[in-house]
Design a protein around this motif. Structure first.
Motif, PDB file in Angstrom:
ATOM      1  N   GLY B  53       0.836  -1.141   0.029  1.00 16.07           N
ATOM      2  CA  GLY B  53       0.179  -0.099  -0.192  1.00 16.07           C
ATOM      3  C   GLY B  53       0.808   1.087   0.124  1.00 16.07           C
ATOM      4  N   LYS B  54       0.201   2.422  -0.153  1.00 12.54           N
ATOM      5  CA  LYS B  54       0.923   3.639  -0.015  1.00 12.54           C
ATOM      6  C   LYS B  54       1.578   4.094   1.459  1.00 12.54           C
ATOM      7  CE  LYS B  54      -0.563   5.987  -4.288  1.00 12.54           C
ATOM      8  NZ  LYS B  54      -1.679   6.894  -4.802  1.00 12.54           N
ATOM      9  N   SER B  55       0.482   3.844   2.146  1.00  7.39           N
ATOM     10  CA  SER B  55       0.766   3.846   3.418  1.00  7.39           C
ATOM     11  C   SER B  55       0.822   2.583   4.423  1.00  7.39           C
ATOM     12  CB  SER B  55      -0.112   4.801   4.195  1.00  7.39           C
ATOM     13  OG  SER B  55      -1.335   4.842   3.739  1.00  7.39           O
ATOM     14  N   LEU B  56       1.589   2.775   5.353  1.00 10.07           N
ATOM     15  CA  LEU B  56       1.557   1.529   6.333  1.00 10.07           C
ATOM     16  C   LEU B  56       0.127   1.372   7.269  1.00 10.07           C
ATOM     17  CD1 LEU B  56       4.591   0.231   7.983  1.00 10.07           C
ATOM     18  CD2 LEU B  56       2.700   0.520   9.666  1.00 10.07           C
ATOM     19  N   GLU B  57      -0.308   0.154   7.074  1.00  6.85           N
ATOM     20  CA  GLU B  57      -1.755   0.307   7.766  1.00  6.85           C
ATOM     21  C   GLU B  57      -1.863  -0.756   8.597  1.00  6.85           C
ATOM     22  OE1 GLU B  57      -5.121   0.819   4.832  1.00  6.85           O
ATOM     23  OE2 GLU B  57      -5.728  -1.007   5.804  1.00  6.85           O
ATOM     24  N   ILE B  58      -2.483  -0.336   9.907  1.00  8.71           N
ATOM     25  CA  ILE B  58      -2.587  -1.396  10.920  1.00  8.71           C
ATOM     26  C   ILE B  58      -3.954  -1.413  11.363  1.00  8.71           C
ATOM     27  CG2 ILE B  58      -1.743  -1.807  13.402  1.00  8.71           C
ATOM     28  CD1 ILE B  58       0.692  -0.435  12.743  1.00  8.71           C
ATOM     29  N   THR B  59      -4.560  -2.694  11.259  1.00 10.79           N
ATOM     30  CA  THR B  59      -6.042  -2.640  11.718  1.00 10.79           C
ATOM     31  C   THR B  59      -6.080  -3.307  12.858  1.00 10.79           C
ATOM     32  OG1 THR B  59      -6.424  -2.259   9.290  1.00 10.79           O
ATOM     33  CG2 THR B  59      -8.417  -3.200  10.780  1.00 10.79           C
ATOM     34  N   ASP B  60      -6.673  -2.884  13.872  1.00 10.60           N
ATOM     35  CA  ASP B  60      -6.961  -3.443  15.089  1.00 10.60           C
ATOM     36  C   ASP B  60      -5.538  -4.089  15.548  1.00 10.60           C
ATOM     37  OD1 ASP B  60      -9.452  -2.673  15.670  1.00 10.60           O
ATOM     38  OD2 ASP B  60     -10.287  -4.293  14.347  1.00 10.60           O
TER      39      ASP B  60
END
Lengths: 250, 395
Positions: B53-60
């Motif tokens: 992804g373009k950004s680092l994503e952290i879900t829960d």
């Protein structure tokens, strides 16, 4: 000649101190009125009372503007109706851009008058043009409102606001204090530009310096909370020569 | 799935670690006992393979997206700072199964989006940022509610900044009342001649706390700026300790707090200059505007100085909006409510405009104005006060 402003039997105080004591004053439409008077006479209190400053408590009397009683109006309502005070010491407001403030004020008035609001480009064009006429650096439009402005720049900014808002009744409280000769001329030109025979000016001053550039129709002397004398422009010279004490015998 | 009070879950999973109480100094002004009494579900995070992804994503708490240019490792081993002042720093480490480590070996700009979807859940996770010497890193962290309700998040980063490196971290978090309560507990270690700028933008009507323990090395610098706009019954703010333990270290801490309704703002900040801190420069200031009678500010700026050769100051002001400024605006035909908003935005802008990235500045302006005006009422971004072109929307 119709009356722009009628002040009747005005009593006003700041805190417990009674300052205006039954003041009566009529200002004609299209004329330049000057108020002179010794320190502590109540000149600034009168200007504050007219614009609805929170410091001033009016205990008796009325202020009529264009025939309408505005004694208890909110300050913004008076401003929208065309009353303008050029402050002696304009406040600095860090974080509020001068241009954003000016445009908000201009558009508030235009909206009140049922006119179309100016978009950003139209507004900036007009503001820059007027700033140039006043010899005011246009970069001051992008700075925070009055923050770090010199005394002269603050007074020019007050004059710029006056030119942009085009009020009908203009009170200039010590507009000439702290100005060098160039700034005084520029500010005076701004005033004369609006002096079109329809607007009323009330110039509050200690000295006659600005009156070399802006010609008064009437001169009023305020002393101990009351208007004690009203005359033509010739009174300025008499006061300059003899001081306020001379009025005691007149 | 385990549903108990937060306190029971923490005692069960980290039995050797002390929990904060209402008498614990970092939580003195925060309703920690109420939070510990909250019913939560506790499950281990289900790890999935992250997408690009373009950004680092952290879900829960689970890493779901990674940008191409970022090196991420997972490890159960961790470098704990054993003297951290916050008990929940250790608890969040104990509960997170592994730490997500990001190593920065070249100049990097990274967006991190933390998303929260769970309802009534406890989630704990930790990030580690390791910045190599001489490298410049900018991290923009946003925390986003994605349907979460009444959850608790124990989260934070451990930041290790190498010699001569420069780091800017910008955190923006707008909290809804019932979404989740975050306790962000962070540790920062700054090596010689490096610098860290930490901006925290906390908005909204939910409660949460930001805790920072920072150690500043020789001739290194930490600048920490906080902007809080809290409303409703939020209890929100910053608790920090900045330690100068080497010569010539510098710190500057500025907090601006705008409190509405019955909100409580917290600024409990200590700057400590040890015997090793000769030549330190430390300045700390907190100012708060209370918009109504029920609002409250707990402001406690503190300096502990153990050596003579330092330059240090601290101060705190709490008050209402300036009456002369309000009157000036009104005297130009700007109605009271609008004048008030202009002054509040101006107060906030003094911190927002310090962020170096103008696109981020605009995003934070927008987030602030959304929080201030409320969703759906915002029609413009009108405060870009350095913007020559005044490209403004119409209100």
């Amino acid at each position: 000649m119709s009356k722009m402003v009628q002040i009747e039997n005005l009593y006003a105080q700041i805190g417990e101190k009674k300052i205006l004591k039954g003041l009566n004053l009529e200002l004609e439409e299209g004329k330049v009125h000057v108020i002179m008077g010794p320190n502590g006479a109540g000149k600034s209190t009168l200007s504050k009372a007219i614009v609805g400053h929170y410091d001033v408590e009016i205990t008796e009397g009325t202020i009529r503007y264009k025939g309408e009683d505005i004694t208890n109006e909110e300050p913004e309502t008076r401003a929208l109706k065309g009353v303008f005070l050029s402050f002696q010491n304009p406040v600095e407001i860090p974080g509020v851009s001068n241009a954003y403030f000016l445009r908000t004020a201009v558009n508030a008035k235009r909206k009140f008058e049922g006119k179309e609001e100016l978009n950003a480009a139209e507004f900036l064009r007009k503001a820059r043009e007027l700033a140039n006429e006043l010899g005011m650096k246009t970069e001051l439009l992008n700075r925070s409102l009055n923050e770090g402005f010199s005394g002269g720049e603050k007074k020019r900014n007050e004059t710029l606001q006056m030119l942009l808002l085009e009020p009908d009744f203009i009170i200039l409280d010590e507009i000439d204090s702290g100005l060098d000769i160039d700034a005084l001329k520029a500010v005076s030109e701004g005033i004369n530009k609006l002096n079109d025979g329809k607007r009323t000016f009330l110039i509050i001053t200690h000295y006659s310096r600005i009156l070399d550039y802006v010609k008064p129709d009437y001169v009023h002397v305020l002393k101990d909370g009351q208007i004690v004398k009203t005359a033509g422009a010739e009174l300025v010279e008499k006061l300059e020569a003899e001081g306020y004490a001379a009025l005691g015998e007149s | 799935m385990e549903e108990r009070t937060l306190k029971e879950i923490l005692q069960n999973h980290a039995p050797k670690l002390p929990l904060p109480t209402k008498k614990s100094e970092p939580y003195r002004y925060f309703d920690i006992e109420k939070l510990l009494g909250r019913q939560c579900k506790w499950t281990k995070a289900q790890k999935t393979a992250p997408k690009q992804g373009k950004s680092l994503e952290i879900t829960d708490g689970v890493l779901t997206r990674i940008p191409q240019n970022v090196e991420v490792t997972f490890s159960e081993e961790r470098e704990l700072f054993s003297e951290h002042f916050d008990p929940l720093y250790f608890v969040s480490h104990a509960l997170s199964q592994e730490v997500i480590t990001l190593e920065f070996k070249t100049d990097t700009v990274l967006n991190i989006e933390h998303k929260f979807e769970e309802k009534g859940a406890l989630r704990a996770y930790r990030l580690v940022f390791k910045v190599a010497p001489n490298v410049s890193v900018k991290i923009i962290e946003r925390f986003v509610e994605c349907g979460s309700q009444e959850s608790v998040v124990l989260q934070g980063f451990d930041l290790f900044v190498g010699r001569d490196a420069r780091v800017e971290i910008i955190k923006e978090q707008t909290l809804g009342n019932d979404a989740y309560v975050p306790i962000h507990s962070n540790f920062i270690k700054v090596e010689k001649q490096a610098s860290v700028k930490l901006f925290t933008f906390d908005f909204g009507d939910g409660s949460g706390l930001e805790l920072v323990d920072a150690h500043i090395g020789e001739e290194a610098q930490v600048v920490a700026k906080h902007l809080l706009f809290a409303k409703s019954s939020a209890k929100r703010g910053t608790v920090s300790r900045l330690i100068h333990d080497a010569k010539g270290a510098r710190s500057e801490q500025v907090a601006k707090n705008i409190l509405q309704d019955g909100a409580r703002g917290i600024f409990d900040a200590l700057i400590e200059i040890t015997h090793n801190g000769a030549g330190a420069k430390a300045h700390q200031n907190s100012s708060a505007v209370l918009l109504n009678d029920g609002a409250y500010m707990a402001s406690k700026p503190q300096l502990v100085i153990n050596i003579d050769d330092v330059e240090a100051s601290h101060g705190s002001t709490i008050g209402e909006l300036d009456e002369d400024q309000l009157f000036y605006l009104r005297s130009r035909g700007i109605v009271y409510e609008e004048a008030k908003k202009m002054l509040i935005l101006a107060f906030a802008n003094e911190i927002i405009d310090d962020v170096s990235d103008k696109a981020v500045v605009e995003a934070i302006h927008l987030a602030f104005e959304r929080a201030y005006y409320g969703e759906g009422q915002l029609e413009c971004i009108a405060t870009c006060h350095n913007c020559e072109d005044m490209v403004l929307g119409e209100r």
